[in-house]
Scaffold this motif. Structure first.
Motif, PDB file in Angstrom:
ATOM      1  N   GLU A  71       0.847  -1.197   0.000  1.00 44.45           N
ATOM      2  CA  GLU A  71       0.000   0.000   0.000  1.00 44.45           C
ATOM      3  C   GLU A  71       0.883   1.248   0.000  1.00 44.45           C
ATOM      4  OE1 GLU A  71      -3.871   1.758   2.463  1.00 44.45           O
ATOM      5  OE2 GLU A  71      -2.681   0.124   3.281  1.00 44.45           O
ATOM      6  N   PRO A  72       1.176   1.825  -1.147  1.00 41.09           N
ATOM      7  CA  PRO A  72       2.079   2.987  -1.205  1.00 41.09           C
ATOM      8  C   PRO A  72       1.524   4.232  -0.528  1.00 41.09           C
ATOM      9  CG  PRO A  72       1.092   2.546  -3.345  1.00 41.09           C
ATOM     10  CD  PRO A  72       0.745   1.382  -2.479  1.00 41.09           C
ATOM     11  N   ASP A  73       0.196   4.323  -0.367  1.00 39.01           N
ATOM     12  CA  ASP A  73      -0.419   5.464   0.327  1.00 39.01           C
ATOM     13  C   ASP A  73      -1.187   4.916   1.539  1.00 39.01           C
ATOM     14  OD1 ASP A  73      -1.228   7.993   0.977  1.00 39.01           O
ATOM     15  OD2 ASP A  73      -2.882   8.042  -0.467  1.00 39.01           O
ATOM     16  N   PRO A  74      -0.478   4.580   2.627  1.00 42.06           N
ATOM     17  CA  PRO A  74      -1.098   3.837   3.725  1.00 42.06           C
ATOM     18  C   PRO A  74      -2.018   4.693   4.589  1.00 42.06           C
ATOM     19  CG  PRO A  74       1.142   4.417   4.296  1.00 42.06           C
ATOM     20  CD  PRO A  74       0.946   4.848   2.876  1.00 42.06           C
ATOM     21  N   VAL A  75      -2.885   4.008   5.344  1.00 43.33           N
ATOM     22  CA  VAL A  75      -3.755   4.656   6.327  1.00 43.33           C
ATOM     23  C   VAL A  75      -2.977   4.801   7.632  1.00 43.33           C
ATOM     24  CG1 VAL A  75      -5.859   4.441   7.681  1.00 43.33           C
ATOM     25  CG2 VAL A  75      -5.844   3.732   5.268  1.00 43.33           C
ATOM     26  N   PHE A  76      -2.908   6.026   8.126  1.00 42.15           N
ATOM     27  CA  PHE A  76      -2.180   6.274   9.367  1.00 42.15           C
ATOM     28  C   PHE A  76      -3.085   6.156  10.584  1.00 42.15           C
ATOM     29  CE2 PHE A  76       1.237   7.326   6.732  1.00 42.15           C
ATOM     30  CZ  PHE A  76       2.376   7.457   7.513  1.00 42.15           C
ATOM     31  N   HIS A  77      -4.252   6.814  10.535  1.00 49.02           N
ATOM     32  CA  HIS A  77      -5.138   6.781  11.697  1.00 49.02           C
ATOM     33  C   HIS A  77      -6.512   7.289  11.266  1.00 49.02           C
ATOM     34  CE1 HIS A  77      -6.402   6.747  15.822  1.00 49.02           C
ATOM     35  NE2 HIS A  77      -6.515   8.052  15.917  1.00 49.02           N
ATOM     36  N   LEU A  78      -7.551   6.535  11.599  1.00 51.62           N
ATOM     37  CA  LEU A  78      -8.936   6.941  11.320  1.00 51.62           C
ATOM     38  C   LEU A  78      -9.130   7.303   9.847  1.00 51.62           C
ATOM     39  CD1 LEU A  78      -9.607   9.153  14.473  1.00 51.62           C
ATOM     40  CD2 LEU A  78     -10.197   6.750  14.123  1.00 51.62           C
ATOM     41  N   GLY A  79      -8.537   6.515   8.977  1.00 53.33           N
ATOM     42  CA  GLY A  79      -8.701   6.732   7.544  1.00 53.33           C
ATOM     43  C   GLY A  79      -7.810   7.801   6.953  1.00 53.33           C
ATOM     44  N   MET A  80      -6.983   8.451   7.742  1.00 54.38           N
ATOM     45  CA  MET A  80      -6.129   9.533   7.241  1.00 54.38           C
ATOM     46  C   MET A  80      -4.942   8.981   6.461  1.00 54.38           C
ATOM     47  SD  MET A  80      -5.784  11.846  10.654  1.00 54.38           S
ATOM     48  CE  MET A  80      -7.180  12.114  11.748  1.00 54.38           C
ATOM     49  N   ASN A  81      -4.640   9.597   5.321  1.00 51.95           N
ATOM     50  CA  ASN A  81      -3.390   9.274   4.652  1.00 51.95           C
ATOM     51  C   ASN A  81      -2.268  10.135   5.245  1.00 51.95           C
ATOM     52  OD1 ASN A  81      -3.562  11.828   3.528  1.00 51.95           O
ATOM     53  ND2 ASN A  81      -4.149  11.110   1.490  1.00 51.95           N
ATOM     54  N   PHE A  82      -1.087  10.010   4.717  1.00 52.13           N
ATOM     55  CA  PHE A  82       0.077  10.652   5.311  1.00 52.13           C
ATOM     56  C   PHE A  82      -0.049  12.173   5.346  1.00 52.13           C
ATOM     57  CE2 PHE A  82       4.846  11.607   4.955  1.00 52.13           C
ATOM     58  CZ  PHE A  82       5.029  11.500   6.326  1.00 52.13           C
ATOM     59  N   LYS A  83      -0.502  12.778   4.269  1.00 53.79           N
ATOM     60  CA  LYS A  83      -0.583  14.237   4.217  1.00 53.79           C
ATOM     61  C   LYS A  83      -1.582  14.784   5.225  1.00 53.79           C
ATOM     62  CE  LYS A  83       0.934  14.764  -0.578  1.00 53.79           C
ATOM     63  NZ  LYS A  83       0.589  15.256  -1.938  1.00 53.79           N
ATOM     64  N   VAL A  84      -2.715  14.122   5.353  1.00 56.58           N
ATOM     65  CA  VAL A  84      -3.718  14.572   6.329  1.00 56.58           C
ATOM     66  C   VAL A  84      -3.175  14.401   7.740  1.00 56.58           C
ATOM     67  CG1 VAL A  84      -6.033  14.174   7.227  1.00 56.58           C
ATOM     68  CG2 VAL A  84      -5.620  14.077   4.750  1.00 56.58           C
ATOM     69  N   TRP A  85      -2.514  13.266   7.986  1.00 62.06           N
ATOM     70  CA  TRP A  85      -1.903  13.011   9.297  1.00 62.06           C
ATOM     71  C   TRP A  85      -0.893  14.110   9.641  1.00 62.06           C
ATOM     72  CZ3 TRP A  85      -2.313  10.356  13.633  1.00 62.06           C
ATOM     73  CH2 TRP A  85      -1.191  10.046  14.408  1.00 62.06           C
ATOM     74  N   GLN A  86      -0.085  14.524   8.692  1.00 59.47           N
ATOM     75  CA  GLN A  86       0.905  15.559   8.943  1.00 59.47           C
ATOM     76  C   GLN A  86       0.260  16.900   9.268  1.00 59.47           C
ATOM     77  OE1 GLN A  86       3.263  15.059   5.270  1.00 59.47           O
ATOM     78  NE2 GLN A  86       5.038  14.674   6.595  1.00 59.47           N
ATOM     79  N   LYS A  87      -0.899  17.179   8.682  1.00 58.92           N
ATOM     80  CA  LYS A  87      -1.595  18.438   8.961  1.00 58.92           C
ATOM     81  C   LYS A  87      -2.018  18.542  10.413  1.00 58.92           C
ATOM     82  CE  LYS A  87      -3.322  19.268   4.280  1.00 58.92           C
ATOM     83  NZ  LYS A  87      -4.529  19.374   3.411  1.00 58.92           N
ATOM     84  N   HIS A  88      -2.104  17.406  11.102  1.00 60.26           N
ATOM     85  CA  HIS A  88      -2.437  17.402  12.531  1.00 60.26           C
ATOM     86  C   HIS A  88      -1.188  17.550  13.402  1.00 60.26           C
ATOM     87  CE1 HIS A  88      -6.767  16.503  12.405  1.00 60.26           C
ATOM     88  NE2 HIS A  88      -6.489  15.806  11.320  1.00 60.26           N
ATOM     89  N   GLY A  89      -0.064  17.867  12.788  1.00 58.62           N
ATOM     90  CA  GLY A  89       1.152  18.129  13.554  1.00 58.62           C
ATOM     91  C   GLY A  89       2.001  16.908  13.828  1.00 58.62           C
ATOM     92  N   LYS A  90       1.701  15.787  13.189  1.00 61.36           N
ATOM     93  CA  LYS A  90       2.449  14.556  13.428  1.00 61.36           C
ATOM     94  C   LYS A  90       3.366  14.255  12.238  1.00 61.36           C
ATOM     95  CE  LYS A  90      -0.180  13.909  17.105  1.00 61.36           C
ATOM     96  NZ  LYS A  90       0.329  14.151  18.477  1.00 61.36           N
ATOM     97  N   ASP A  91       4.532  13.698  12.552  1.00 61.87           N
ATOM     98  CA  ASP A  91       5.437  13.143  11.531  1.00 61.87           C
ATOM     99  C   ASP A  91       5.797  14.142  10.427  1.00 61.87           C
ATOM    100  OD1 ASP A  91       6.130  10.421  12.235  1.00 61.87           O
ATOM    101  OD2 ASP A  91       4.006   9.959  12.056  1.00 61.87           O
ATOM    102  N   ARG A  92       6.063  15.382  10.793  1.00 60.41           N
ATOM    103  CA  ARG A  92       6.340  16.399   9.767  1.00 60.41           C
ATOM    104  C   ARG A  92       7.661  16.156   9.049  1.00 60.41           C
ATOM    105  NH1 ARG A  92       4.063  22.075  12.444  1.00 60.41           N
ATOM    106  NH2 ARG A  92       1.856  21.480  12.336  1.00 60.41           N
ATOM    107  N   HIS A  93       8.594  15.469   9.689  1.00 61.04           N
ATOM    108  CA  HIS A  93       9.881  15.189   9.051  1.00 61.04           C
ATOM    109  C   HIS A  93      10.050  13.695   8.780  1.00 61.04           C
ATOM    110  CE1 HIS A  93      10.399  18.976  11.342  1.00 61.04           C
ATOM    111  NE2 HIS A  93      11.034  19.360  10.243  1.00 61.04           N
ATOM    112  N   SER A  94       8.946  12.981   8.764  1.00 59.10           N
ATOM    113  CA  SER A  94       8.986  11.534   8.540  1.00 59.10           C
ATOM    114  C   SER A  94       8.840  11.205   7.059  1.00 59.10           C
ATOM    115  CB  SER A  94       7.881  10.851   9.347  1.00 59.10           C
ATOM    116  OG  SER A  94       8.056  11.065  10.732  1.00 59.10           O
ATOM    117  N   LEU A  95       8.986   9.919   6.741  1.00 56.13           N
ATOM    118  CA  LEU A  95       8.924   9.458   5.361  1.00 56.13           C
ATOM    119  C   LEU A  95       7.984   8.267   5.224  1.00 56.13           C
ATOM    120  CD1 LEU A  95      12.751   9.307   4.513  1.00 56.13           C
ATOM    121  CD2 LEU A  95      11.169  11.139   3.877  1.00 56.13           C
ATOM    122  N   VAL A  96       7.314   8.192   4.114  1.00 55.97           N
ATOM    123  CA  VAL A  96       6.699   6.948   3.662  1.00 55.97           C
ATOM    124  C   VAL A  96       7.601   6.442   2.566  1.00 55.97           C
ATOM    125  CG1 VAL A  96       4.705   5.870   2.567  1.00 55.97           C
ATOM    126  CG2 VAL A  96       4.368   7.668   4.273  1.00 55.97           C
TER     127      VAL A  96
END
Length: 727
Positions: A634-659
């Protein structure tokens, strides 16, 4: 020939006297040094006699006899150097535990050493051989035990040809029935939530009550109902059977609210003749006959049967009143086998980690007690407990296996007002601690209760029904003395068996400043319902560093944080965990933990999960950043509650992380070395050598730590069979 004698002056006489005095002093000193440097040696042999002198030619017969000889020599002030108690090869059947006090201890310069042959360890049994079986029919043997028939002797464990055999139970060992319903009737209510004494009516499914048909006269008094509820076990004798409504009654303390017997509890019924239906099972009748169904290949001529007669091998204790400690006692190259446990008349519920259960070797008020290259096996309880006011002691290169409970316990469950009574500086290093929980499934491989500055390193801990290593014994943020404990370089695996819940490969509690959980390899942790985690920060876990761990193939998540503060989770690899990868339960105002520089590699489930309601991760005060996440499916994985990576980052999480692919060499075959560090460098990940986890030494020792592939296959089948389906 004339000899002239020259007169000696008074001055010369004085000089000569001085010289003579000096000469005599030198002689005395040399003689004294010879006595000081001469180690005392006492010998024990299976053919010895405690009335002998204890020499190699005239050896003693028992450890107790050697203990008495040491005490006698101490009282006579004849011991000035190391005392070696040589236990010669052979089998010893102990009639009582070895009791040691400060009177038989040594000093740093002159310890007391109980030592066997490293290549041919003597075996000290806490049991007795039973007589020869006779055939009842082709599939049933029996042996008569006079001590049972005439003196009331009874036992609950049995070993045949060096292997544990299980008492007759329904369903057979490793299987369970589900409780249908429970009703508690308080008899002696206290002001608290739990009744001092109560009766519980356990409603069984109609299809299961038949198991108690055709009971023989008197059997009801010995029948145990054994319940697995969440993270603990209850063992109670059945007091009454009501077939009209398919229920049984047990009595004892009232059930505590946080861990009652309920509809998610499972049970089996143990110890009645009608349950004797599978090879390897046995039943002991009060008339003295022990019945046994032999395994395939067993014959009466090739079968040796041993039953435990005592529950402890060694008891070491200093003087509580004076504070004088037993100390400087070493045990080397000894094998202790067969100790028992007998359920008390009122039954028991030992609590989390079988915390109230004793050990085959008990140590209190002691220092510098060492066990090296020893074996402890076939026990009814834990192997070793350094309990109260112990320090500077160790268990090294020992094989602890086939245990009724767990391996090593450190410290007390109570916090003493006198801090000098805290157990500390205990080392558990390079041991194989495997195959346990056979009487108490809630036991732990190694547990530190209230204790500080202890080291648990390079052990192989496997095949238990609950947690591998547990650290701390305070729930919440009140004072905990458990500080600076090191849990490092251990191989912890194949835990749970799908039998209990709420467990971790490494489980922590309370404020634990200075505690580190590092460089461990943890895998195959499977619970019945919830809580099969690799690393588990439970209630109040605080100030713990978890780094450089490899965690894979755990049921619920590789890491779970219930609640706590300021824990650091960094530079770990979490791979192939099943229902989720990282779990979090309770947001708090302070920072709960930081999760940075980790690699998460998986194929199923969400990355960040929560079982206590939605959006807990979004409300959490956590630092989650500079991590790498990769699901090759799954190249665009679900992080939490259906959120993909970009949406998850908008909540202040994993801003310098990588998929991104972390570029492991062969993760599908559990090779997590890197074929390239290109991705790892981008998140600041520092490679660590996870192959250093586990035991070290010669190849035969490492080979001994490997689990039998047949056992691993059995484990995989058990976790599928035992998992909770919600039905």
């Amino acid at each position: 020939m004339n000899i002239k004698i020259k007169p000696v002056s008074r001055e010369n006489l004085k000089k000569t006297g001085t010289i003579r005095k000096i000469f005599l002093l030198i002689v005395l000193v040399v003689a004294g040094l010879g006595e000081i440097s001469a180690a005392q040696r006492i010998y024990i042999s299976p053919t010895g006699n405690d009335m002998n002198k204890g020499t190699k030619e005239l050896p003693l017969a028992t450890l107790t006899g050697a203990r008495d000889r040491v005490r006698q020599l101490r009282e006579q002030k004849l011991l000035t150097d190391t005392v070696y108690i040589h236990v010669l090869p052979g089998d010893y059947f102990m009639k009582e535990p070895l009791y040691l006090t400060y009177r038989e201890g040594g000093t740093p310069q002159a310890p007391v050493v109980f030592e066997g042959d490293a290549t041919n360890r003597p075996v000290l049994y806490g049991g007795m051989k039973l007589g020869r079986f006779e055939e009842v029919n082709a599939n049933l043997w029996r042996v008569f035990i006079p001590e049972v028939a005439y003196y009331g002797f009874y036992f609950e464990q049995l070993y045949i040809n060096g292997e544990r055999r299980f008492r007759a139970q329904t369903p057979t060992h490793g299987n369970f029935y589900m409780v249908k319903d429970v009703e508690e009737i308080p008899i002696d209510q206290t002001t608290g939530q739990t009744a001092r004494f109560a009766s519980q009516k356990i409603k069984l499914n109609v299809s299961d009550i038949h198991i108690l048909d055709d009971l023989k006269v008197g059997e009801l008094d010995d029948i145990l109902a054994v319940f697995h509820q969440k993270w603990s076990e209850t063992r109670q004798f059945i007091k009454h059977i009501n077939k009209a409504d398919s229920s049984i009654y047990i009595t004892g303390r009232g059930m505590v609210s946080w861990i009652p017997i309920d509809k998610k509890s499972r049970y089996y019924i143990e110890n009645y003749f009608g349950a004797l239906d599978s090879p390897g099972e046995w039943f002991l009748s009060r008339d003295g006959y022990l019945y046994y169904i032999p395994l395939k290949g067993e014959t009466i001529n090739n079968t040796e049967c041993i039953a435990p007669v005592m529950d402890k091998f060694i008891v070491i204790s200093g003087d509580e009143s004076t504070g004088e400690k037993a100390g400087h006692i070493h045990f080397k190259n000894l094998s202790f086998q067969v100790s028992g446990y007998k359920t008390p008349v009122r039954g028991n519920s030992t609590g989390q980690a079988a915390s109230s259960t004793d050990a085959a070797i008990m140590v209190d008020f002691a220092k510098n007690i060492e066990f090296s290259n020893c074996e402890i096996t076939h026990t009814g309880q834990y192997a070793i407990w350094f309990r109260r006011a112990c320090s500077g002691s160790s268990v090294k290169h020992c094989h602890l296996h086939d245990l009724g409970a767990g391996g090593v316990k450190i410290g007390e469950t109570d916090i003493r007002p006198d801090s000098t009574e805290l157990t500390k500086y205990i080392t558990v290093d390079n041991n194989i601690i495997q195959h346990g929980g056979y009487v108490f499934p809630d036991a732990v491989g190694v547990i530190i209760f209230q204790g500080s500055d202890n080291t648990v390193t390079h052990n192989d801990i496997a095949d238990f029904r609950y947690s591998g290593v547990s650290v701390g014994w305070v729930w919440g943020y009140s004072f905990s003395p458990s500080k600076r404990n090191k849990i490092e370089f251990n191989h912890i695996h194949h835990l749970g068996w799908g039998e209990l819940c709420d467990m971790g490969g490494v489980y922590t509690l309370g404020q634990s400043e200075g505690t580190t959980v590092s460089n461990n390899v943890v895998h195959h942790v499977y619970s019945f319902d919830y809580g099969g985690w690799g690393l588990y920060n439970d209630e109040g876990s605080s100030s713990i560093i978890m780094e450089n761990n490899l965690v894979y193939n755990c049921k619920n998540a590789g890491f779970d944080h219930h609640y706590g503060k300021e824990n650091i989770i960094r530079n770990n690899i979490f791979a192939f965990n099943i229902l989720g990868q990282v779990q979090f339960n309770r947001p708090e105002e302070h920072q709960s933990f930081s999760f940075t520089n980790n690699i998460v590699y998986y194929r199923q489930g969400e990355i960040f999960v929560n079982n206590w309601g939605k959006e807990k991760w979004l409300k959490s005060n956590t630092e989650v950043d500079s991590n790498c996440y990769w699901n090759p499916l799954e190249p665009d994985p679900v992080f939490h509650l259906g959120m993909n990576f970009k949406v998850w980052q908008k909540h202040g999480k994993d801003r310098h992380s990588l998929v991104a692919d972390p570029l492991f060499k062969d993760p599908d075959n559990l090779d997590f070395h890197f074929k390239s560090l290109r991705t790892a460098r981008k998140i600041g990940f520092k490679p660590f050598d996870y192959t250093k986890a586990g035991v070290y030494g010669n190849e035969s020792w490492k080979k001994l730590a490997e689990l039998d592939p047949a056992l691993e296959e059995k484990f995989d089948k058990a976790v599928v069979k035992n998992r909770w389906t919600g039905e």
